[in-house]
Design a protein around this motif. Structure first.
Motif, PDB file in Angstrom:
ATOM      1  N   ALA A  26      35.116  39.239  33.655  1.00  0.00           N
ATOM      2  CA  ALA A  26      36.556  39.487  33.742  1.00  0.00           C
ATOM      3  C   ALA A  26      37.132  39.816  32.365  1.00  0.00           C
ATOM      4  N   GLN A  27      36.260  40.057  31.382  1.00  0.00           N
ATOM      5  CA  GLN A  27      36.632  40.450  30.018  1.00  0.00           C
ATOM      6  C   GLN A  27      37.411  39.348  29.294  1.00  0.00           C
ATOM      7  N   TYR A  54      41.921  35.217  40.468  1.00  0.00           N
ATOM      8  CA  TYR A  54      41.764  36.659  40.736  1.00  0.00           C
ATOM      9  C   TYR A  54      40.648  37.248  39.867  1.00  0.00           C
ATOM     10  N   GLY A  55      40.571  36.784  38.624  1.00  0.00           N
ATOM     11  CA  GLY A  55      39.482  37.247  37.764  1.00  0.00           C
ATOM     12  C   GLY A  55      38.122  36.772  38.237  1.00  0.00           C
ATOM     13  N   LEU A  56      38.104  35.676  38.993  1.00  0.00           N
ATOM     14  CA  LEU A  56      36.854  35.172  39.572  1.00  0.00           C
ATOM     15  C   LEU A  56      36.393  36.019  40.745  1.00  0.00           C
ATOM     16  N   MET A  57      37.309  36.403  41.645  1.00  0.00           N
ATOM     17  CA  MET A  57      36.928  37.018  42.914  1.00  0.00           C
ATOM     18  C   MET A  57      36.951  38.542  42.913  1.00  0.00           C
ATOM     19  N   ASN A  76      44.587  35.702  50.614  1.00  0.00           N
ATOM     20  CA  ASN A  76      45.337  36.711  49.860  1.00  0.00           C
ATOM     21  C   ASN A  76      44.547  37.236  48.656  1.00  0.00           C
ATOM     22  N   ILE A  77      43.796  36.379  48.017  1.00  0.00           N
ATOM     23  CA  ILE A  77      43.022  36.795  46.833  1.00  0.00           C
ATOM     24  C   ILE A  77      41.927  37.776  47.229  1.00  0.00           C
ATOM     25  N   VAL A  78      41.156  37.451  48.266  1.00  0.00           N
ATOM     26  CA  VAL A  78      39.960  38.239  48.575  1.00  0.00           C
ATOM     27  C   VAL A  78      40.291  39.602  49.183  1.00  0.00           C
ATOM     28  N   LYS A  79      41.495  39.804  49.675  1.00  0.00           N
ATOM     29  CA  LYS A  79      41.830  41.113  50.248  1.00  0.00           C
ATOM     30  C   LYS A  79      42.603  41.999  49.269  1.00  0.00           C
ATOM     31  N   THR A  80      42.818  41.529  48.045  1.00  0.00           N
ATOM     32  CA  THR A  80      43.549  42.305  47.041  1.00  0.00           C
ATOM     33  C   THR A  80      42.610  43.326  46.394  1.00  0.00           C
ATOM     34  N   LYS A  81      43.078  44.576  46.262  1.00  0.00           N
ATOM     35  CA  LYS A  81      42.263  45.641  45.675  1.00  0.00           C
ATOM     36  C   LYS A  81      42.351  45.651  44.151  1.00  0.00           C
ATOM     37  N   ILE A  82      43.604  45.581  43.619  1.00  0.00           N
ATOM     38  CA  ILE A  82      43.828  45.692  42.173  1.00  0.00           C
ATOM     39  C   ILE A  82      44.795  44.592  41.739  1.00  0.00           C
ATOM     40  N   TYR A  83      44.534  44.050  40.541  1.00  0.00           N
ATOM     41  CA  TYR A  83      45.389  42.971  40.043  1.00  0.00           C
ATOM     42  C   TYR A  83      45.555  43.110  38.526  1.00  0.00           C
ATOM     43  N   PHE A  84      46.797  42.958  38.044  1.00  0.00           N
ATOM     44  CA  PHE A  84      47.097  42.987  36.613  1.00  0.00           C
ATOM     45  C   PHE A  84      47.262  41.551  36.115  1.00  0.00           C
ATOM     46  N   SER A  85      46.679  41.267  34.986  1.00  0.00           N
ATOM     47  CA  SER A  85      46.763  39.929  34.413  1.00  0.00           C
ATOM     48  C   SER A  85      47.252  40.008  32.972  1.00  0.00           C
ATOM     49  N   GLU A  86      48.090  39.043  32.587  1.00  0.00           N
ATOM     50  CA  GLU A  86      48.541  38.912  31.205  1.00  0.00           C
ATOM     51  C   GLU A  86      47.864  37.692  30.587  1.00  0.00           C
ATOM     52  N   ILE A  87      47.144  37.939  29.499  1.00  0.00           N
ATOM     53  CA  ILE A  87      46.343  36.896  28.864  1.00  0.00           C
ATOM     54  C   ILE A  87      46.818  36.714  27.431  1.00  0.00           C
ATOM     55  N   ILE A  88      46.913  35.451  27.012  1.00  0.00           N
ATOM     56  CA  ILE A  88      47.290  35.128  25.631  1.00  0.00           C
ATOM     57  C   ILE A  88      46.008  34.839  24.852  1.00  0.00           C
ATOM     58  N   ASP A  89      45.738  35.641  23.828  1.00  0.00           N
ATOM     59  CA  ASP A  89      44.522  35.421  23.055  1.00  0.00           C
ATOM     60  C   ASP A  89      44.715  34.276  22.060  1.00  0.00           C
ATOM     61  N   LYS A  90      43.670  33.958  21.317  1.00  0.00           N
ATOM     62  CA  LYS A  90      43.716  32.806  20.412  1.00  0.00           C
ATOM     63  C   LYS A  90      44.657  33.016  19.222  1.00  0.00           C
ATOM     64  N   PHE A  91      45.107  34.256  18.997  1.00  0.00           N
ATOM     65  CA  PHE A  91      46.072  34.536  17.923  1.00  0.00           C
ATOM     66  C   PHE A  91      47.514  34.544  18.421  1.00  0.00           C
ATOM     67  N   TRP A 129      42.070  44.329  36.880  1.00  0.00           N
ATOM     68  CA  TRP A 129      40.863  43.971  37.624  1.00  0.00           C
ATOM     69  C   TRP A 129      40.852  44.715  38.954  1.00  0.00           C
ATOM     70  N   GLU A 130      39.701  45.269  39.305  1.00  0.00           N
ATOM     71  CA  GLU A 130      39.525  45.994  40.560  1.00  0.00           C
ATOM     72  C   GLU A 130      38.492  45.277  41.411  1.00  0.00           C
ATOM     73  N   ASN A 131      38.766  45.180  42.686  1.00  0.00           N
ATOM     74  CA  ASN A 131      37.875  44.461  43.593  1.00  0.00           C
ATOM     75  C   ASN A 131      36.557  45.220  43.770  1.00  0.00           C
ATOM     76  N   THR A 132      35.444  44.489  43.716  1.00  0.00           N
ATOM     77  CA  THR A 132      34.130  45.113  43.899  1.00  0.00           C
ATOM     78  C   THR A 132      33.841  45.431  45.363  1.00  0.00           C
ATOM     79  N   ASN A 133      34.654  44.922  46.253  1.00  0.00           N
ATOM     80  CA  ASN A 133      34.483  45.182  47.681  1.00  0.00           C
ATOM     81  C   ASN A 133      35.094  46.545  48.011  1.00  0.00           C
ATOM     82  N   LYS A 134      34.273  47.480  48.481  1.00  0.00           N
ATOM     83  CA  LYS A 134      34.716  48.851  48.753  1.00  0.00           C
ATOM     84  C   LYS A 134      35.140  49.075  50.196  1.00  0.00           C
TER      85      LYS A 134
END
Length: 395
Positions: free
Chosen positions: A217-218, A232-235, A309-324, A332-337
Motif C-alpha cells: 500500500a506504499q 482500505y489499504g489492506l483490502m 463496503n470496503i471489498v466492493k470499492t474500486k478506487i480509494y484516496f488516502s491522506e497519510i501524514i509522514d514522519k516529517f 489505491w485500486e482494487n485488485t479484483n477485476k
C-alpha cells in the motif's frame, strides 16, 4: 725387441721407416682395443632393444581413422583369435613396423560382447534435473460442473451460507492474500469491542511493515493514517505493509496476540481446515485453508456493513501524514477485476506456492453466491473460471 749389435741411431731410423700399419699397431694397445669392443657391443645391444620396442607398438584402429597410402604403401593381413591385424611396413625401413588392431571382426556377436561402452566422466557432485512445477487441473475429472482450471473450488449460497457445489472443497491449500479477509474481519471486531473511531484513530507504520515486501500500500516507516484508510489499504491494493501495521498497533494498544486471535475466530466459525501464521498470507508452511472454509468465512464477514463496503470499492484516496508531518495522498485500486455486473467483492490472492486465487461475491435480484477458487492455471484464467461457475450454477 732385441737391440744387440744395433747402434742407437740405427734403431731410431728403423722406427722412422716403419709402415703406417705398424705404427697403428703400436698405438692400439690391447687395453684400447678392449675398450672399443665394449663400446661397439653396448651400441649394438641398445639398437637391438630399440628395434624390439618398435616392433611391439600396437594401437587400436577406430572406425573413423584413415590410413595414408604414402606412409604405409605395403599392407599384409593376418588373423589371431578372431581379431584381424593390418601390418603396415614403411619403405626403406627394416624395423619400423606398426601393427594396428582393427576394431571390427567378421563375427559380429563376439565383437558386440567384448566392445565396452565409453564411460562418462564422473563429477564431484551429481545433481538431479530441475523439475519445473506443473499445474494439474483437477476439475475436468469432476463428474459434474464445468471444466475449469482451479484445483479446488466451492460455491456457497449467499442467503443462508449452505454449500451448493464444490470440488476438493476440503483440501488444505496455501491461500496467499485471501488470509487478509480474516485480518480485516478481526480488526473490525476489535474496533467494535473497544469503540474506536475509524476516522479519528491513527495508527503508526512500523519499520517491519516497510520492509515486508510483496504487494504494498506504499506505506513507509513513521507514516500515520486512520484505521479506515488502513483497512482500505489492506483490502484494495492487498497491502502486506497494511496487514503488519494493523497487527503491530493492535498488539501494542490492546495487549493481545493477533495471530492467536485469528485462529480463535476460525474455531468459532467452525473452520476445520484453516490455520493462520501471519496476517498477510505470504508463504508459511502452516498458513493454509480450504475452499469450503473460505466460503463459510466470507458468508460471516459479509454480514458486517463496513467489510462489505470496503471489498466492493474500486478506487480509494488516502491522506497519510509522514514522519516529517507532511501530508501525502495515495490512490489505491482494487485488485479484483470483476466488480461489475453483479459482482461485489471479495478478495484476490496470488503467490508462487498458492497460485492465482480469488473469492467473488455475486448478487442479483434472485440469486446470491459466494464463489471460491484456489490455485487456478493463470491470473486471467481465474476470472474465466469464476464466470463459468456462475453461469453453470444459475442454470
Amino acid at each position: 725387441m732385441k737391440i744387440d749389435n744395433i747402434t742407437p741411431r740405427q734403431y731410431i731410423l728403423r722406427l722412422n721407416h716403419h709402415p703406417p700399419d705398424y705404427r697403428l699397431q703400436i698405438q692400439n694397445s690391447p687395453v684400447q682395443k678392449l675398450n672399443k669392443q665394449i663400446d661397439l657391443t653396448n651400441k649394438s645391444i641398445t639398437e637391438s632393444i630399440k628395434k624390439k620396442i618398435q616392433l611391439r607398438k600396437i594401437s587400436q584402429i577406430s572406425s573413423y581413422q584413415h590410413y595414408d597410402p604414402i606412409n604405409f604403401p605395403q599392407s599384409n593381413t593376418m588373423s589371431i583369435d578372431t581379431k584381424q591385424f593390418h601390418i603396415f611396413t614403411k619403405k626403406n625401413s627394416r624395423a619400423n613396423t606398426c601393427i594396428q588392431q582393427l576394431s571390427y571382426t567378421s563375427d559380429y556377436s563376439i565383437n558386440h560382447q567384448k566392445q565396452k561402452k565409453p564411460q562418462q566422466p564422473q563429477t564431484a557432485i551429481k545433481r538431479n534435473k530441475r523439475v519445473s512445477p506443473i499445474h494439474i487441473p483437477l476439475c475436468p475429472s469432476n463428474p459434474f460442473g464445468p471444466p475449469i482450471t482451479a484445483q479446488s473450488w466451492c460455491i456457497i449460497n449467499g442467503k443462508d451460507g449452505s454449500m451448493l457445489a464444490g470440488y476438493n472443497e476440503k483440501l488444505k491449500s496455501q491461500i496467499a492474500s485471501i488470509t487478509k479477509i480474516m485480518t480485516c474481519w478481526l480488526s473490525l471486531k476489535f474496533i467494535s469491542l473497544i469503540s474506536l473511531d475509524l476516522d479519528n484513530t491513527y495508527f503508526t507504520v512500523p519499520e517491519a511493515a516497510e520492509i515486508i515486501g510483496g504487494t504494498s500500500a506504499q506505506l513507509q516507516n513513521g507514516d500515520q493514517l486512520n484505521i479506515r484508510d488502513l483497512l482500505y489499504g489492506l483490502m484494495l491494493p492487498s497491502g502486506n505493509d497494511a496487514a503488519i501495521t494493523l497487527k503491530y498497533n493492535f498488539e501494542q494498544n490492546i495487549g493481545i496476540n493477533f495471530i492467536d486471535e485469528m485462529n480463535n475466530c476460525a474455531k468459532e466459525f467452525g473452520l476445520k481446515s484453516t490455520q493462520y501464521m501471519n496476517p498477510h498470507g505470504l508463504y508459511h508452511k502452516f498458513n493454509y485453508s480450504s475452499a469450503l472454509d473460505i466460503g463459510i468465512l466470507c458468508y460471516q464477514t459479509l454480514q458486517n456493513e463496513h467489510f462489505a463496503n470496503i471489498v466492493k470499492t474500486k478506487i480509494y484516496f488516502s491522506e497519510i501524514i509522514d514522519k516529517f508531518g507532511n501530508i501525502k495522498e495515495i490512490l489505491w485500486e482494487n485488485t479484483n477485476k470483476l466488480l461489475d455486473n453483479g459482482f461485489q467483492g471479495v478478495k484476490t490472492g496470488q503467490t508462487k506456492e498458492a497460485g492465482p486465487c480469488v473469492v467473488e461475491y455475486y448478487q442479483d435480484n434472485n440469486n446470491s453466491y459466494i464463489i471460491v477458487l484456489l490455485n487456478c492455471k493463470s491470473t486471467d484464467q481465474r476470472w474465466d473460471d469464476t464466470i463459468k461457475l456462475l453461469e453453470w450454477i444459475k442454470q
